[in-house]
Design a protein around this motif. Structure first.
Motif, PDB file in Angstrom:
ATOM      1  N   GLU A 173       0.832  -1.203   0.000  1.00 56.39           N
ATOM      2  CA  GLU A 173       0.000   0.000   0.000  1.00 56.39           C
ATOM      3  C   GLU A 173       0.869   1.257   0.000  1.00 56.39           C
ATOM      4  O   GLU A 173       0.577   2.224  -0.705  1.00 56.39           O
ATOM      5  N   SER A 176       2.449   1.645  -3.452  1.00 54.77           N
ATOM      6  CA  SER A 176       1.440   2.114  -4.413  1.00 54.77           C
ATOM      7  C   SER A 176       1.161   3.600  -4.229  1.00 54.77           C
ATOM      8  O   SER A 176       1.023   4.346  -5.204  1.00 54.77           O
ATOM      9  N   ALA A 177       1.096   4.035  -2.964  1.00 51.48           N
ATOM     10  CA  ALA A 177       0.873   5.458  -2.684  1.00 51.48           C
ATOM     11  C   ALA A 177       2.048   6.292  -3.198  1.00 51.48           C
ATOM     12  O   ALA A 177       1.851   7.376  -3.767  1.00 51.48           O
ATOM     13  N   THR A 180       1.754   6.674  -6.919  1.00 46.93           N
ATOM     14  CA  THR A 180       0.691   7.609  -7.265  1.00 46.93           C
ATOM     15  C   THR A 180       1.193   9.053  -7.186  1.00 46.93           C
ATOM     16  O   THR A 180       0.969   9.857  -8.093  1.00 46.93           O
ATOM     17  N   VAL A 181       1.890   9.364  -6.099  1.00 42.20           N
ATOM     18  CA  VAL A 181       2.435  10.711  -5.928  1.00 42.20           C
ATOM     19  C   VAL A 181       3.495  10.998  -6.989  1.00 42.20           C
ATOM     20  O   VAL A 181       3.533  12.105  -7.565  1.00 42.20           O
ATOM     21  N   TYR A 183       3.747   9.844 -10.053  1.00 38.27           N
ATOM     22  CA  TYR A 183       3.139  10.118 -11.351  1.00 38.27           C
ATOM     23  C   TYR A 183       2.383  11.443 -11.353  1.00 38.27           C
ATOM     24  O   TYR A 183       2.329  12.134 -12.370  1.00 38.27           O
ATOM     25  N   ALA A 184       1.803  11.804 -10.210  1.00 35.80           N
ATOM     26  CA  ALA A 184       1.115  13.088 -10.111  1.00 35.80           C
ATOM     27  C   ALA A 184       2.115  14.236 -10.265  1.00 35.80           C
ATOM     28  O   ALA A 184       1.852  15.220 -10.960  1.00 35.80           O
TER      29      ALA A 184
END
Length: 206
Positions: A173, A176-177, A180-181, A183-184
């Motif tokens: 988790e 994955s977080a 996400t950050v 790619y943002a």
């Protein structure tokens, strides 16, 4: 023994394994294994330590085996058949040349081998074993151990399948977080005008 990069830690008798978030940027999952002796003076209680760095795709495949029930089945069959071979094994380490560049050259001039193996336990579901010692580099660039049954450092952590699930899934988790950050941030850096426009549209719609 607190670590600001620590995600989760699982303890066993006089040892533990912790998951750290400090190597995601190079595509690695960092597991630190440590053993200690509480009879020693404070600050000198650690007896062994092995740092394991799993490739992200290798780690995620292990998570898949866990989540689909394959790992539970493998543990069951190993115990049923009395099979003492590893359920899972990862070989890694640091080549001698790199150790020299880091001013951490071994006295024997060899590479540093790190191994992580997962066994079906006897008194527990699983036994996680991390070892380190002298190693050599194969033609394919893989570092293989050359310490036989006598590693320089060894930590074995007995664990229930539920605790192992917690170790893996909480780490997954967090990884994955982090992705996400990442790619943002990359998206924002590549499309700054579009991001400003989107922010303005959202503000106007409110």
């Amino acid at each position: 023994m607190n670590n600001e990069n620590q995600i989760i830690r699982k303890d066993a008798k006089n040892c533990f394994v912790e998951s750290l978030n400090d190597t995601y940027g190079i595509g690695k999952i960092h597991l630190n294994f440590a053993a200690y002796n509480m009879d020693r003076p404070e600050g000198k209680r650690q007896t062994d330590s092995v740092h394991i760095y799993l490739a992200a795709d290798e780690f995620l495949e292990l998570c898949r085996k866990l989540c689909c029930g394959e790992l539970r089945y493998m543990i069951h069959m190993k115990k049923k058949n009395g099979d003492k071979t590893p359920i899972y094994q990862s070989l890694g380490g640091t080549q001698a040349e790199k150790l020299s560049r880091m001013n951490r050259r071994r006295q024997d001039g060899m590479s540093l081998s790190r191994t992580f193996q997962l066994y079906a336990g006897i008194k527990s579901d699983l036994l996680l074993v991390a070892e380190s010692g002298p190693g050599s580099v194969t033609e394919k660039g893989l570092i293989v151990p050359k310490f036989g049954g006598k590693p320089e450092n060894r930590v074995a952590v007995a664990m229930t399948l539920e605790n192992f699930s917690g170790l893996l899934l909480v780490t997954k988790e967090h990884y994955s977080a982090w992705l996400t950050v990442k790619y943002a941030v990359l998206s924002g850096a590549q499309n700054p005008k579009q991001n400003k426009q989107n922010a303005g549209e959202e503000l106007f719609s409110i």
